[in-house]
Design an enzyme around this catalytic site. Sequence first.
Site, mmCIF file in Angstrom:
data_model
loop_
_atom_site.group_PDB
_atom_site.id
_atom_site.type_symbol
_atom_site.label_atom_id
_atom_site.label_comp_id
_atom_site.label_asym_id
_atom_site.label_seq_id
_atom_site.Cartn_x
_atom_site.Cartn_y
_atom_site.Cartn_z
ATOM 1 N N PRO A 30 51.645 -21.517 64.063
ATOM 2 C CA PRO A 30 51.457 -20.359 64.938
ATOM 3 C C PRO A 30 50.454 -19.387 64.313
ATOM 4 O O PRO A 30 50.379 -19.255 63.088
ATOM 5 C CB PRO A 30 52.851 -19.722 64.993
ATOM 6 C CG PRO A 30 53.797 -20.798 64.563
ATOM 7 C CD PRO A 30 53.040 -21.637 63.591
ATOM 8 N N LYS A 31 49.696 -18.716 65.156
ATOM 9 C CA LYS A 31 48.799 -17.650 64.700
ATOM 10 C C LYS A 31 49.531 -16.330 64.900
ATOM 11 O O LYS A 31 49.678 -15.858 66.024
ATOM 12 C CB LYS A 31 47.480 -17.672 65.476
ATOM 13 C CG LYS A 31 46.478 -16.627 64.992
ATOM 14 C CD LYS A 31 45.201 -16.666 65.804
ATOM 15 C CE LYS A 31 44.195 -15.654 65.283
ATOM 16 N NZ LYS A 31 44.693 -14.253 65.374
ATOM 17 N N TRP A 32 50.003 -15.749 63.809
ATOM 18 C CA TRP A 32 50.815 -14.533 63.886
ATOM 19 C C TRP A 32 49.936 -13.295 64.073
ATOM 20 O O TRP A 32 48.831 -13.215 63.540
ATOM 21 C CB TRP A 32 51.649 -14.399 62.618
ATOM 22 C CG TRP A 32 52.498 -15.602 62.363
ATOM 23 C CD1 TRP A 32 52.281 -16.592 61.437
ATOM 24 C CD2 TRP A 32 53.688 -15.982 63.067
ATOM 25 N NE1 TRP A 32 53.254 -17.550 61.519
ATOM 26 C CE2 TRP A 32 54.130 -17.211 62.502
ATOM 27 C CE3 TRP A 32 54.419 -15.399 64.101
ATOM 28 C CZ2 TRP A 32 55.285 -17.858 62.958
ATOM 29 C CZ3 TRP A 32 55.554 -16.043 64.554
ATOM 30 C CH2 TRP A 32 55.976 -17.252 63.982
ATOM 31 N N ASP A 179 49.855 -15.140 68.581
ATOM 32 C CA ASP A 179 48.544 -14.806 69.122
ATOM 33 C C ASP A 179 47.728 -16.040 69.488
ATOM 34 O O ASP A 179 46.637 -15.937 70.008
ATOM 35 C CB ASP A 179 47.789 -13.962 68.086
ATOM 36 C CG ASP A 179 46.594 -13.249 68.669
ATOM 37 O OD1 ASP A 179 46.645 -12.900 69.854
ATOM 38 O OD2 ASP A 179 45.619 -13.041 67.936
#
Length: 204
Positions: A30-32, A179
């Site tokens: 995941p893109k945090w 994101d």
Amino acid sequence: MTLPIPKTYPPMEAASAANLPEGPQWQYEPKWDGFRCLAFRDKKNIDLESKSGKPLTRYFPELAAALGRLRATKFVLDGEIVIPRDGNLSFDQLLMRIHPSKSRVEKLSRETPGVFIIFDQLVNSDGESLAELPLEKRRQQLDRFAAKYLKGNHVLRLSPFTLHLSAARKWFGMGTSVDGVVAKRRDLSYQSGTRNGMQKIKKL
């Protein structure tokens, strides 16, 4: 003994891409939505450094304290500082932390505590550099580190990853907490200061 990686060490970065790359050489995370951060601990010395090399330690005292409570006394971890808020992540609350007033920062650290989501390890608990190892090996070391030192820790958390494209695509629907998705080459060493071997695909 000092750490083999200095605080001025630039983290690897991601090139923007329109679509997720495919192939067995890739892993997906995941893109945090937070602040990229390298966390350094050398015995009692703890430093949080931003992607641009600016110190973040004073703005996140709760994270420095959590790192200081670990039984491991030497390490360098790569991750993202986030602030959970109402089931999502609040970037606005994160920005409020960059404040000149120490009392204000300490008040916010109690009211809206941060979380450090860890996705890479550059120095292990023996003080040895892992930067030249491929990501596949670094992640194995990080998983062992987490199992030994982070079990039950809600402030220092391990970021998930997958090797399956179908699972990675589901992260695009995880609301404002995520994101987008990051794809990383499993066969490459840590690409400090470059955009080689890492891609970010943002949600539309």
